[in-house]
Design a protein around this motif. Sequence first.
Motif, PDB file in Angstrom:
ATOM      1  N   TRP A   1       0.823  -1.216   0.000  1.00  0.00           N
ATOM      2  CA  TRP A   1       0.000   0.000   0.000  1.00  0.00           C
ATOM      3  C   TRP A   1       0.854   1.262   0.000  1.00  0.00           C
ATOM      4  CZ3 TRP A   1      -0.529   4.399   2.798  1.00  0.00           C
ATOM      5  CH2 TRP A   1      -1.664   5.183   2.547  1.00  0.00           C
ATOM      6  N   GLU A   2       1.849   1.302   0.870  1.00  0.00           N
ATOM      7  CA  GLU A   2       2.689   2.499   0.989  1.00  0.00           C
ATOM      8  C   GLU A   2       3.357   2.826  -0.344  1.00  0.00           C
ATOM      9  OE1 GLU A   2       4.813   5.712   2.923  1.00  0.00           O
ATOM     10  OE2 GLU A   2       3.168   4.482   3.664  1.00  0.00           O
ATOM     11  N   GLN A   3       3.906   1.822  -1.022  1.00  0.00           N
ATOM     12  CA  GLN A   3       4.587   2.035  -2.299  1.00  0.00           C
ATOM     13  C   GLN A   3       3.599   2.537  -3.356  1.00  0.00           C
ATOM     14  OE1 GLN A   3       6.299  -1.518  -3.948  1.00  0.00           O
ATOM     15  NE2 GLN A   3       6.985  -0.507  -5.826  1.00  0.00           N
ATOM     16  N   PHE A   4       2.432   1.897  -3.422  1.00  0.00           N
ATOM     17  CA  PHE A   4       1.435   2.276  -4.416  1.00  0.00           C
ATOM     18  C   PHE A   4       0.914   3.687  -4.147  1.00  0.00           C
ATOM     19  CE2 PHE A   4      -2.521   2.318  -6.717  1.00  0.00           C
ATOM     20  CZ  PHE A   4      -2.299   1.496  -7.812  1.00  0.00           C
ATOM     21  N   ALA A   5       0.633   3.993  -2.875  1.00  0.00           N
ATOM     22  CA  ALA A   5       0.120   5.309  -2.516  1.00  0.00           C
ATOM     23  C   ALA A   5       1.157   6.394  -2.813  1.00  0.00           C
ATOM     24  CB  ALA A   5      -0.260   5.332  -1.037  1.00  0.00           C
ATOM     25  N   ARG A   6       2.416   6.120  -2.480  1.00  0.00           N
ATOM     26  CA  ARG A   6       3.476   7.097  -2.736  1.00  0.00           C
ATOM     27  C   ARG A   6       3.629   7.360  -4.235  1.00  0.00           C
ATOM     28  NH1 ARG A   6       7.382   9.287   0.206  1.00  0.00           N
ATOM     29  NH2 ARG A   6       6.800   8.011   2.010  1.00  0.00           N
ATOM     30  N   LEU A   7       3.602   6.298  -5.046  1.00  0.00           N
ATOM     31  CA  LEU A   7       3.716   6.448  -6.491  1.00  0.00           C
ATOM     32  C   LEU A   7       2.534   7.247  -7.047  1.00  0.00           C
ATOM     33  CD1 LEU A   7       5.172   5.708  -9.158  1.00  0.00           C
ATOM     34  CD2 LEU A   7       3.757   3.639  -9.220  1.00  0.00           C
ATOM     35  N   SER A   8       1.338   6.977  -6.545  1.00  0.00           N
ATOM     36  CA  SER A   8       0.140   7.680  -7.019  1.00  0.00           C
ATOM     37  C   SER A   8       0.214   9.174  -6.720  1.00  0.00           C
ATOM     38  CB  SER A   8      -1.111   7.081  -6.361  1.00  0.00           C
ATOM     39  OG  SER A   8      -1.255   5.727  -6.702  1.00  0.00           O
ATOM     40  N   VAL A   9       0.677   9.526  -5.535  1.00  0.00           N
ATOM     41  CA  VAL A   9       0.790  10.942  -5.161  1.00  0.00           C
ATOM     42  C   VAL A   9       1.894  11.623  -5.962  1.00  0.00           C
ATOM     43  CG1 VAL A   9       1.371  12.516  -3.270  1.00  0.00           C
ATOM     44  CG2 VAL A   9      -0.160  10.573  -2.865  1.00  0.00           C
ATOM     45  N   ALA A  10       3.017  10.932  -6.147  1.00  0.00           N
ATOM     46  CA  ALA A  10       4.147  11.510  -6.885  1.00  0.00           C
ATOM     47  C   ALA A  10       3.797  11.751  -8.351  1.00  0.00           C
ATOM     48  CB  ALA A  10       5.367  10.602  -6.781  1.00  0.00           C
ATOM     49  N   THR A  11       3.034  10.833  -8.963  1.00  0.00           N
ATOM     50  CA  THR A  11       2.659  11.022 -10.366  1.00  0.00           C
ATOM     51  C   THR A  11       1.578  12.096 -10.501  1.00  0.00           C
ATOM     52  OG1 THR A  11       1.127   9.141 -10.231  1.00  0.00           O
ATOM     53  CG2 THR A  11       3.324   8.709 -11.098  1.00  0.00           C
ATOM     54  N   LEU A  12       0.713  12.230  -9.490  1.00  0.00           N
ATOM     55  CA  LEU A  12      -0.275  13.316  -9.509  1.00  0.00           C
ATOM     56  C   LEU A  12       0.437  14.664  -9.515  1.00  0.00           C
ATOM     57  CD1 LEU A  12      -3.218  14.363  -9.301  1.00  0.00           C
ATOM     58  CD2 LEU A  12      -2.948  14.279  -6.816  1.00  0.00           C
ATOM     59  N   ARG A  13       1.451  14.811  -8.654  1.00  0.00           N
ATOM     60  CA  ARG A  13       2.209  16.064  -8.611  1.00  0.00           C
ATOM     61  C   ARG A  13       2.860  16.346  -9.962  1.00  0.00           C
ATOM     62  NH1 ARG A  13       4.530  19.271  -4.629  1.00  0.00           N
ATOM     63  NH2 ARG A  13       3.901  17.838  -2.971  1.00  0.00           N
ATOM     64  N   ALA A  14       3.416  15.308 -10.603  1.00  0.00           N
ATOM     65  CA  ALA A  14       4.059  15.488 -11.905  1.00  0.00           C
ATOM     66  C   ALA A  14       3.048  15.921 -12.955  1.00  0.00           C
ATOM     67  CB  ALA A  14       4.743  14.189 -12.329  1.00  0.00           C
ATOM     68  N   ARG A  15       1.870  15.300 -12.959  1.00  0.00           N
ATOM     69  CA  ARG A  15       0.863  15.626 -13.977  1.00  0.00           C
ATOM     70  C   ARG A  15       0.339  17.033 -13.808  1.00  0.00           C
ATOM     71  NH1 ARG A  15      -0.546  10.432 -12.729  1.00  0.00           N
ATOM     72  NH2 ARG A  15      -2.411  11.022 -11.571  1.00  0.00           N
ATOM     73  N   MET A  16       0.319  17.536 -12.583  1.00  0.00           N
ATOM     74  CA  MET A  16      -0.162  18.899 -12.358  1.00  0.00           C
ATOM     75  C   MET A  16       0.769  19.927 -12.990  1.00  0.00           C
ATOM     76  SD  MET A  16      -1.867  18.981  -8.562  1.00  0.00           S
ATOM     77  CE  MET A  16      -3.524  18.299  -8.329  1.00  0.00           C
ATOM     78  N   GLY A  17       1.988  19.516 -13.303  1.00  0.00           N
ATOM     79  CA  GLY A  17       2.909  20.420 -13.992  1.00  0.00           C
ATOM     80  C   GLY A  17       2.849  20.287 -15.499  1.00  0.00           C
ATOM     81  N   ARG A  18       2.102  19.271 -15.992  1.00  0.00           N
ATOM     82  CA  ARG A  18       2.088  19.005 -17.433  1.00  0.00           C
ATOM     83  C   ARG A  18       0.779  19.375 -18.101  1.00  0.00           C
ATOM     84  NH1 ARG A  18       4.345  12.983 -18.138  1.00  0.00           N
ATOM     85  NH2 ARG A  18       4.543  13.637 -20.310  1.00  0.00           N
ATOM     86  N   ILE A  19      -0.278  19.549 -17.323  1.00  0.00           N
ATOM     87  CA  ILE A  19      -1.554  19.967 -17.874  1.00  0.00           C
ATOM     88  C   ILE A  19      -1.942  21.281 -17.214  1.00  0.00           C
ATOM     89  CG2 ILE A  19      -2.363  17.671 -18.488  1.00  0.00           C
ATOM     90  CD1 ILE A  19      -3.905  17.541 -15.934  1.00  0.00           C
ATOM     91  N   PRO A  20      -2.857  22.050 -17.828  1.00  0.00           N
ATOM     92  CA  PRO A  20      -3.149  23.387 -17.308  1.00  0.00           C
ATOM     93  C   PRO A  20      -3.601  23.367 -15.854  1.00  0.00           C
ATOM     94  CG  PRO A  20      -4.156  23.056 -19.458  1.00  0.00           C
ATOM     95  CD  PRO A  20      -3.618  21.731 -19.030  1.00  0.00           C
ATOM     96  N   PRO A  21      -2.973  24.168 -14.993  1.00  0.00           N
ATOM     97  CA  PRO A  21      -3.444  24.265 -13.612  1.00  0.00           C
ATOM     98  C   PRO A  21      -4.757  25.042 -13.582  1.00  0.00           C
ATOM     99  CG  PRO A  21      -1.735  25.882 -14.016  1.00  0.00           C
ATOM    100  CD  PRO A  21      -1.841  25.054 -15.269  1.00  0.00           C
ATOM    101  N   GLY A  22      -5.422  25.020 -12.475  1.00  0.00           N
ATOM    102  CA  GLY A  22      -6.676  25.757 -12.370  1.00  0.00           C
ATOM    103  C   GLY A  22      -7.487  25.273 -11.193  1.00  0.00           C
ATOM    104  N   GLU A  23      -8.790  25.560 -11.232  1.00  0.00           N
ATOM    105  CA  GLU A  23      -9.658  25.203 -10.116  1.00  0.00           C
ATOM    106  C   GLU A  23      -9.700  23.698  -9.884  1.00  0.00           C
ATOM    107  OE1 GLU A  23     -13.518  26.868 -10.434  1.00  0.00           O
ATOM    108  OE2 GLU A  23     -12.807  28.949 -10.516  1.00  0.00           O
ATOM    109  N   TRP A  24      -9.589  22.918 -10.955  1.00  0.00           N
ATOM    110  CA  TRP A  24      -9.688  21.459 -10.793  1.00  0.00           C
ATOM    111  C   TRP A  24      -8.630  20.937  -9.842  1.00  0.00           C
ATOM    112  CZ3 TRP A  24      -5.911  17.915 -11.623  1.00  0.00           C
ATOM    113  CH2 TRP A  24      -4.801  18.310 -12.371  1.00  0.00           C
ATOM    114  N   SER A  25      -7.389  21.479  -9.938  1.00  0.00           N
ATOM    115  CA  SER A  25      -6.305  20.980  -9.091  1.00  0.00           C
ATOM    116  C   SER A  25      -6.505  21.394  -7.638  1.00  0.00           C
ATOM    117  CB  SER A  25      -4.947  21.455  -9.613  1.00  0.00           C
ATOM    118  OG  SER A  25      -4.921  22.859  -9.754  1.00  0.00           O
ATOM    119  N   ALA A  26      -6.940  22.637  -7.427  1.00  0.00           N
ATOM    120  CA  ALA A  26      -7.177  23.105  -6.061  1.00  0.00           C
ATOM    121  C   ALA A  26      -8.328  22.330  -5.421  1.00  0.00           C
ATOM    122  CB  ALA A  26      -7.481  24.600  -6.069  1.00  0.00           C
TER     123      ALA A  26
END
Length: 262
Positions: free
Chosen positions: A168-193
């Motif tokens: 669980w810890e590994q999967f959860a950490r990977l999921s959060v880390a990739t979410l952070r990366a994707r927030m830099g690759r697609i337009p930020p905005g209200e959806w992210s907040a």
Amino acid sequence: MVEQPSPDGDRHAVRPPTFGGLLRQLRDDRRISREKLAAVTGMSASYITHLEKGERDHPTRSVVEALARSLDGVHTLSRVERRHLLDLAGLFDTAVPTVAQLREDITPELRRGLELHDPNPAGYVDSRCNLLACNAVAAAMLHDLPEGANLLHWIFGNPVAGHVLVDWEQFARLSVATLRARMGRIPPGEWSAELLDELGRYPEFRRLWGDGVVDFADVSSVLRMRERVTGRPIAIDFQMYEVDTGNYPGWVRFFVGLRRTN
């Protein structure tokens, strides 16, 4: 009759697409003059000439959006034309698709393709980790998580996830880390907040988000998940790829988990 190769000098007629070239093509297709386009957009005809000739390399978003609106007003721009215009200007499309729109983009053919991965879990998620579609194997492993539901809410808010995900810890950490990366690759905005505000109620999410780890998941990760019927842990080579779609670039990702036999 086989066409003979062109002389070397003619090769220069084949050039990469440019913002200016596409702008002129779209304008010509609509039979609108530079002067008329200038009047509608509030720009000068000479500026539009400079754009079309490639003498203004990096138009601003406001300029490109004004041109797109004006061209669209004469004859509707397709999503592909709009995307190509923004891509050539070096800009993103800031439109944020809904989960329903993205799910509609998963065609029956794509869904049938997911079943071909049996006995491996496979599916599509969006950049917010909403489950768009999956095959029966993935659905069983996720304990019938409904399509449209958010995987991060399931990971951090559903106790069954701790049982299904042996690591669980590994999967959860990977999921959060990739979410952070994707927030830099697609337009930020209200959806992210809004998404971070929702997920912030989970202490474990706040802990992992606070670590600031970024991961683009370009390499596979070996994870262990528990089979639903037997409860037996199985090792899965989990891989994820961005899907380039003309409708919603940057928003859809394909995942597959390849079962390890050893």
